[in-house]
Design a protein around this motif. Structure first.
Motif, PDB file in Angstrom:
ATOM      1  N   ASP A 169       0.701  -1.243  -0.388  1.00  0.00           N
ATOM      2  CA  ASP A 169      -0.039  -0.132   0.040  1.00  0.00           C
ATOM      3  C   ASP A 169       1.072   1.172  -0.060  1.00  0.00           C
ATOM      4  OD1 ASP A 169      -2.295  -1.504   0.091  1.00  0.00           O
ATOM      5  OD2 ASP A 169      -2.691  -1.517   2.419  1.00  0.00           O
ATOM      6  N   ILE A 170       1.913   1.049   0.962  1.00  0.00           N
ATOM      7  CA  ILE A 170       3.047   1.998   0.752  1.00  0.00           C
ATOM      8  C   ILE A 170       4.315   1.318   0.732  1.00  0.00           C
ATOM      9  CG2 ILE A 170       4.356   3.655   2.044  1.00  0.00           C
ATOM     10  CD1 ILE A 170       1.685   4.566   3.554  1.00  0.00           C
ATOM     11  N   TYR A 171       5.142   1.687  -0.322  1.00  0.00           N
ATOM     12  CA  TYR A 171       5.938   0.816  -0.657  1.00  0.00           C
ATOM     13  C   TYR A 171       7.162   0.888   0.496  1.00  0.00           C
ATOM     14  CZ  TYR A 171       4.896   0.141  -5.453  1.00  0.00           C
ATOM     15  OH  TYR A 171       4.346  -0.042  -6.737  1.00  0.00           O
ATOM     16  N   GLU A 172       7.898   0.053   1.040  1.00  0.00           N
ATOM     17  CA  GLU A 172       9.090  -0.177   1.784  1.00  0.00           C
ATOM     18  C   GLU A 172      10.411  -0.255   1.133  1.00  0.00           C
ATOM     19  OE1 GLU A 172       7.847  -2.895   5.004  1.00  0.00           O
ATOM     20  OE2 GLU A 172       5.883  -2.219   5.076  1.00  0.00           O
ATOM     21  N   ILE A 173      11.534   0.139   1.838  1.00  0.00           N
ATOM     22  CA  ILE A 173      12.699  -0.157   1.557  1.00  0.00           C
ATOM     23  C   ILE A 173      13.450  -1.126   2.594  1.00  0.00           C
ATOM     24  CG2 ILE A 173      15.102   1.087   1.459  1.00  0.00           C
ATOM     25  CD1 ILE A 173      13.639   3.649   0.705  1.00  0.00           C
ATOM     26  N   ASP A 174      13.912  -2.047   2.156  1.00  0.00           N
ATOM     27  CA  ASP A 174      14.864  -3.104   2.772  1.00  0.00           C
ATOM     28  C   ASP A 174      16.050  -2.513   2.952  1.00  0.00           C
ATOM     29  OD1 ASP A 174      16.276  -5.138   3.562  1.00  0.00           O
ATOM     30  OD2 ASP A 174      15.564  -6.797   2.096  1.00  0.00           O
ATOM     31  N   GLN A 175      16.264  -2.102   4.354  1.00  0.00           N
ATOM     32  CA  GLN A 175      17.491  -1.515   4.801  1.00  0.00           C
ATOM     33  C   GLN A 175      18.612  -2.343   4.463  1.00  0.00           C
ATOM     34  OE1 GLN A 175      17.438   1.844   5.407  1.00  0.00           O
ATOM     35  NE2 GLN A 175      15.075   1.417   5.196  1.00  0.00           N
ATOM     36  N   ASP A 176      18.617  -3.651   4.512  1.00  0.00           N
ATOM     37  CA  ASP A 176      19.834  -4.462   4.485  1.00  0.00           C
ATOM     38  C   ASP A 176      20.103  -4.314   2.767  1.00  0.00           C
ATOM     39  OD1 ASP A 176      20.069  -5.178   6.969  1.00  0.00           O
ATOM     40  OD2 ASP A 176      18.546  -6.583   6.540  1.00  0.00           O
ATOM     41  N   ALA A 177      19.328  -4.167   1.989  1.00  0.00           N
ATOM     42  CA  ALA A 177      19.626  -4.279   0.841  1.00  0.00           C
ATOM     43  C   ALA A 177      19.900  -2.877   0.036  1.00  0.00           C
ATOM     44  CB  ALA A 177      18.493  -4.945  -0.344  1.00  0.00           C
ATOM     45  N   CYS A 178      19.481  -2.060   0.469  1.00  0.00           N
ATOM     46  CA  CYS A 178      19.565  -0.327   0.186  1.00  0.00           C
ATOM     47  C   CYS A 178      21.006   0.146   0.193  1.00  0.00           C
ATOM     48  CB  CYS A 178      18.672   0.506   0.925  1.00  0.00           C
ATOM     49  SG  CYS A 178      18.819   2.180   0.478  1.00  0.00           S
ATOM     50  N   GLN A 179      21.502   0.591  -0.823  1.00  0.00           N
ATOM     51  CA  GLN A 179      22.799   0.964  -0.946  1.00  0.00           C
ATOM     52  C   GLN A 179      23.012   2.785  -0.840  1.00  0.00           C
ATOM     53  OE1 GLN A 179      25.652  -1.336  -1.184  1.00  0.00           O
ATOM     54  NE2 GLN A 179      24.117  -2.705  -0.591  1.00  0.00           N
ATOM     55  N   GLU A 180      21.930   2.994  -0.628  1.00  0.00           N
ATOM     56  CA  GLU A 180      21.600   4.594  -0.376  1.00  0.00           C
ATOM     57  C   GLU A 180      22.290   5.338  -1.632  1.00  0.00           C
ATOM     58  OE1 GLU A 180      23.006   6.072   3.542  1.00  0.00           O
ATOM     59  OE2 GLU A 180      22.046   4.291   4.478  1.00  0.00           O
ATOM     60  N   CYS A 181      22.123   4.805  -2.787  1.00  0.00           N
ATOM     61  CA  CYS A 181      22.543   5.515  -4.052  1.00  0.00           C
ATOM     62  C   CYS A 181      21.521   6.821  -4.164  1.00  0.00           C
ATOM     63  CB  CYS A 181      22.264   4.710  -5.057  1.00  0.00           C
ATOM     64  SG  CYS A 181      20.831   4.158  -5.484  1.00  0.00           S
ATOM     65  N   GLY A 182      20.570   7.004  -3.799  1.00  0.00           N
ATOM     66  CA  GLY A 182      19.616   8.080  -3.952  1.00  0.00           C
ATOM     67  C   GLY A 182      18.871   8.335  -5.271  1.00  0.00           C
ATOM     68  N   ASN A 183      18.818   6.989  -6.085  1.00  0.00           N
ATOM     69  CA  ASN A 183      18.083   6.956  -7.298  1.00  0.00           C
ATOM     70  C   ASN A 183      16.581   7.122  -7.029  1.00  0.00           C
ATOM     71  OD1 ASN A 183      20.330   6.759  -8.843  1.00  0.00           O
ATOM     72  ND2 ASN A 183      19.987   4.486  -9.152  1.00  0.00           N
ATOM     73  N   CYS A 184      16.264   6.474  -6.007  1.00  0.00           N
ATOM     74  CA  CYS A 184      14.786   6.173  -5.677  1.00  0.00           C
ATOM     75  C   CYS A 184      14.155   7.765  -5.257  1.00  0.00           C
ATOM     76  CB  CYS A 184      14.630   5.268  -4.415  1.00  0.00           C
ATOM     77  SG  CYS A 184      15.351   5.613  -2.878  1.00  0.00           S
ATOM     78  N   ILE A 185      15.168   8.569  -4.531  1.00  0.00           N
ATOM     79  CA  ILE A 185      14.640   9.951  -3.821  1.00  0.00           C
ATOM     80  C   ILE A 185      14.549  10.735  -5.357  1.00  0.00           C
ATOM     81  CG2 ILE A 185      15.636  11.954  -3.025  1.00  0.00           C
ATOM     82  CD1 ILE A 185      16.749  10.275  -0.836  1.00  0.00           C
ATOM     83  N   ASP A 186      15.331  10.714  -6.257  1.00  0.00           N
ATOM     84  CA  ASP A 186      15.453  11.559  -7.305  1.00  0.00           C
ATOM     85  C   ASP A 186      14.128  11.051  -8.320  1.00  0.00           C
ATOM     86  OD1 ASP A 186      17.532  12.637  -6.660  1.00  0.00           O
ATOM     87  OD2 ASP A 186      19.062  11.583  -7.864  1.00  0.00           O
ATOM     88  N   ALA A 187      13.668   9.932  -8.235  1.00  0.00           N
ATOM     89  CA  ALA A 187      12.681   9.341  -9.290  1.00  0.00           C
ATOM     90  C   ALA A 187      11.272   9.707  -8.587  1.00  0.00           C
ATOM     91  CB  ALA A 187      12.797   7.608  -9.501  1.00  0.00           C
TER      92      ALA A 187
END
Length: 54
Positions: free
Chosen positions: A27-45
């Motif tokens: 319903d609201i997407y979630e970020i898997d903190q273990d997989a996230c590399q903090e590249c920022g692509n999601c923020i920009d998109a």
């Protein structure tokens, strides 16, 4: 660490841009903190500015 807020409209744009498959659908997407590399692509998109850095 990035977090998806209640502003998420579940459009899927962030998931398409994530090169590390760290965003999971819901319903609201979630970020898997273990997989996230903090590249920022999601923020920009994100068209609704629903992803924030904590």
């Amino acid at each position: 660490m990035y977090k998806i807020t209640d502003e998420c409209v579940a459009c899927g744009t962030c998931m398409d841009e994530c090169e590390h498959d760290a965003i999971k659908e819901g319903d609201i997407y979630e970020i898997d903190q273990d997989a996230c590399q903090e590249c920022g692509n999601c923020i920009d998109a994100c068209p609704s500015d629903a992803i924030i850095e904590e």
